[in-house]
Design an enzyme around this catalytic site. Structure first.
Site, short mmCIF file in Angstrom:
data_model
loop_
_atom_site.label_atom_id
_atom_site.label_comp_id
_atom_site.label_asym_id
_atom_site.label_seq_id
_atom_site.Cartn_x
_atom_site.Cartn_y
_atom_site.Cartn_z
N TYR A 132 40.73 25.24 23.96
CA TYR A 132 40.36 26.63 24.33
C TYR A 132 39.29 27.14 23.38
O TYR A 132 39.40 26.94 22.17
CB TYR A 132 41.59 27.56 24.24
CG TYR A 132 41.95 28.10 25.60
CD1 TYR A 132 41.09 28.97 26.26
CD2 TYR A 132 43.13 27.72 26.24
CE1 TYR A 132 41.39 29.44 27.52
CE2 TYR A 132 43.43 28.19 27.50
CZ TYR A 132 42.56 29.06 28.14
OH TYR A 132 42.85 29.52 29.39
N GLU A 171 37.36 30.52 23.95
CA GLU A 171 36.80 31.78 24.46
C GLU A 171 35.79 32.34 23.47
O GLU A 171 36.06 32.39 22.26
CB GLU A 171 37.91 32.79 24.71
CG GLU A 171 38.75 32.43 25.92
CD GLU A 171 39.86 33.44 26.19
OE1 GLU A 171 40.03 34.38 25.40
OE2 GLU A 171 40.56 33.26 27.20
N ASP A 222 17.27 31.50 42.21
CA ASP A 222 18.45 30.63 42.27
C ASP A 222 17.96 29.24 42.67
O ASP A 222 17.68 28.98 43.84
CB ASP A 222 19.44 31.19 43.30
CG ASP A 222 20.68 30.32 43.45
OD1 ASP A 222 20.70 29.18 42.91
OD2 ASP A 222 21.64 30.77 44.11
N THR A 276 23.14 25.66 39.82
CA THR A 276 24.28 24.76 39.67
C THR A 276 23.79 23.55 38.90
O THR A 276 22.58 23.30 38.82
CB THR A 276 24.81 24.29 41.04
OG1 THR A 276 23.70 23.79 41.79
CG2 THR A 276 25.46 25.42 41.81
N LYS A 319 23.83 19.44 41.64
CA LYS A 319 23.05 19.05 42.82
C LYS A 319 21.93 18.10 42.37
O LYS A 319 22.23 17.07 41.79
CB LYS A 319 22.59 20.30 43.56
CG LYS A 319 23.82 21.11 44.06
CD LYS A 319 23.48 22.37 44.81
CE LYS A 319 24.76 23.13 45.15
NZ LYS A 319 24.49 24.45 45.78
N ARG A 325 30.12 19.36 38.03
CA ARG A 325 30.18 20.64 38.76
C ARG A 325 30.22 21.78 37.78
O ARG A 325 31.18 21.93 37.02
CB ARG A 325 31.41 20.71 39.66
CG ARG A 325 31.54 19.60 40.64
CD ARG A 325 32.47 19.96 41.78
NE ARG A 325 31.75 20.68 42.79
CZ ARG A 325 30.98 20.10 43.72
NH1 ARG A 325 30.85 18.79 43.76
NH2 ARG A 325 30.34 20.84 44.59
C1 LIG Z 1 25.23 25.57 45.92
C2 LIG Z 1 24.62 26.89 45.76
C3 LIG Z 1 25.29 27.93 45.11
C4 LIG Z 1 26.76 27.93 44.76
O1 LIG Z 1 27.28 26.95 44.04
P1 LIG Z 1 28.85 26.61 44.00
O2 LIG Z 1 28.92 25.79 42.78
O3 LIG Z 1 29.15 25.91 45.26
O4 LIG Z 1 29.59 27.91 43.87
C5 LIG Z 1 24.60 29.11 44.90
N1 LIG Z 1 23.33 29.26 45.32
C6 LIG Z 1 22.66 28.29 45.98
C7 LIG Z 1 21.27 28.53 46.42
C8 LIG Z 1 23.29 27.08 46.23
O5 LIG Z 1 22.63 26.13 46.90
#
Ligand SMILES: *Cc1c(COP(=O)(O)O)cnc(C)c1O
Length: 448
Positions: free
Chosen positions: A53, A55, A198, A224, A227, A233
């Site tokens: 932990y 925090e 994003d 994220t 990807k 993740r």
């Molecule tokens: C995948 C994605 C997210 C969210 O990600 P999670 O880890 O699935 O919550 C947010 N914005 C965009 C543009 C994404 O492609």
């Protein structure tokens, strides 16, 4: 790491994990948001770091014993700052959706106006979709794409003038062309809105130089890590120099919103996995990887064009292709997705711009090349796979979902029985397995 312990201790779970590995090994993973992490990323994220932990932030923790956790988190932060060229990075968000929520909560009050691309046009749920809390807490005025798949800037400019947004999103989940960061910066700067890029889908392409970086245009960048960046993740929130010029407290606002605002202890095993992924993404080989993703997507789209398969915007600049099946029939997405599944090719059904059918039974499929490129596939395989996809579409293109709810389930059941018995699809599956066996997943790892 052999999973010998799980095998002995929990054979039921082990069986499912082994089946999933075989599914990943034998199929062609073409969901554009998925990837295969390196073995080093998995070692880090499957490690003893899950036990701790911590925090707070490095040097400022609520718990003792964080000497080494501090070093690990600092390593991840410094690598992120260097790789993306930003003065602040937060590596603690549990995933992309909470990262985006943290940005809203740091910058907006309930009821403020926000703008993102409509979900059915390729935006993300968290960019103000009406059934997401982000569409409920804030006044969401979505923008759209035009018939040709490009952003409708006329509509956007009109809405910006009228609604004066506090925050605008640029960055998408089903948009095949380069993200127009400059144009959004121009509009956001004019109206004084925060611009948040994003780059969840394309952060690996940005890191590898295969897509323009948003850093000089946006105030905040979220992504994220699992990807195209090929990490575990998780997610990151970065503040740019431009962001700090607009609001010198932006970094502190983000830090405070993550903890104590939204989260408790960070997932230190994930932080370690992110650190590894960022190191890998800074290497020259990763630049080649990112370039190859785009080359592969272009080869695939060329093959689709040759086979008469339509694509939104006519092709791609990135890792992602949105196939428009309306020249064969409306609402074919589900039939294509499930037919491809039987053939061992994993994609998802997706709405297309101006979707003529319901979003539950859309007329497109979305696919991409990041995971196949990780396996080592190149343009030749993409052409081969494009041909197989065209053959599958040919097998399912006469199916039509009944208009009303009446008889729909029976029709789908019949369709599913027929594709399971379809000899042509079984033959395509054999060819899929043959291709994937030429590119072994986790070669030499002896995981099982
Ligand atoms: C995948 C994605 C997210 C969210 O990600 P999670 O880890 O699935 O919550 C947010 N914005 C965009 C543009 C994404 O492609």
């Amino acid at each position: 790491m052999s999973y010998d312990t799980i095998r002995k201790e929990d054979p039921e779970l082990y069986g499912y994990m082994k089946s999933e590995l075989e599914r990943q090994q034998n199929g062609l993973e073409m969901i554009p948001s998925e990837n295969f992490t390196s073995y080093a990323v998995m070692e880090a994220s499957g490690s003893i770091l899950t036990n701790k932990y911590s925090e707070g932030y490095p040097g400022r923790r609520y718990y003792g014993g964080n000497e080494f956790i501090d070093k690990i988190e600092t390593l991840a932060i410094e690598r992120a700052k260097k790789l993306f060229g930003v003065p602040y990075a937060n590596v603690q968000p549990y995933s992309g959706s909470p990262a985006n929520l943290a940005v809203y909560l740091a910058l907006c009050s309930v009821g403020d106006t926000i703008m993102g691309l409509s979900l059915t046009d390729g935006g993300h749920l968290t960019h103000g979709f009406k059934e997401s809390v982000t569409g409920q807490l804030f006044n969401s005025v979505p923008y759209h794409v035009k018939e040709d798949g490009s952003i409708d800037f006329d509509e956007l400019r009109r809405n910006v003038k009228e609604h004066k947004p506090k925050l605008m999103w640029v960055g998408y989940t089903a948009y095949p062309r380069e993200f127009p960061f400059e144009k959004f910066a121009e509009i956001a700067d004019e109206c004084g809105a925060y611009l948040v890029a994003d780059i969840s889908h394309i952060s690996g392409l940005v890191a590898g130089g295969a897509h323009k970086s948003p850093v000089e245009y946006a105030h905040i960048v979220t992504t994220t890590t699992h990807k195209t960046l090929r990490g575990p993740r998780g997610a990151m929130i970065m503040v740019t120099d431009k962001g700090l010029r607009k609001d010198p407290d932006l970094d502190k606002k983000i830090s405070k919103t993550i903890i104590p605002g939204m989260q408790g202890g960070p997932h230190n095993h994930t932080t370690a996995g992110i650190a590894v992924a960022l190191l890998e993404a800074s290497r020259p080989e990763f630049r080649q990887y990112a370039e190859q993703i785009v080359k592969n997507a272009k080869a695939l789209s060329d093959e689709f064009s040759r086979k008469g398969i339509k694509m939104v915007s006519g092709g791609t600049d990135t890792h992602l292709i949105l196939v428009d099946l309306t020249n064969f029939g409306v609402g074919l997405g589900i039939f294509a997705q499930e037919g491809l599944d039987i053939a061992g090719i994993t994609v998802n059904k997706n709405t297309i711009p101006r979707e003529p059918n319901s979003p539950f039974y859309p007329s497109g499929i979305r696919l991409g090349t990041p995971a196949l490129t990780t396996r080592g596939m190149k343009e030749g395989e993409m052409r081969e796979i494009g041909g197989l996809i065209a053959e599958v579409i040919n097998e399912v293109k006469e199916y039509r979902l009944p208009q009303g709810k009446e008889g729909r389930q029976e029709y789908l059941d019949k369709f599913r029985a027929e594709i399971r018995a379809n000899a042509k699809l079984a033959d395509i599956r054999r060819r899929v397995v043959a291709i994937s066996s030429r590119f072994p997943l986790y070669d030499g790892m002896k995981m099982w």
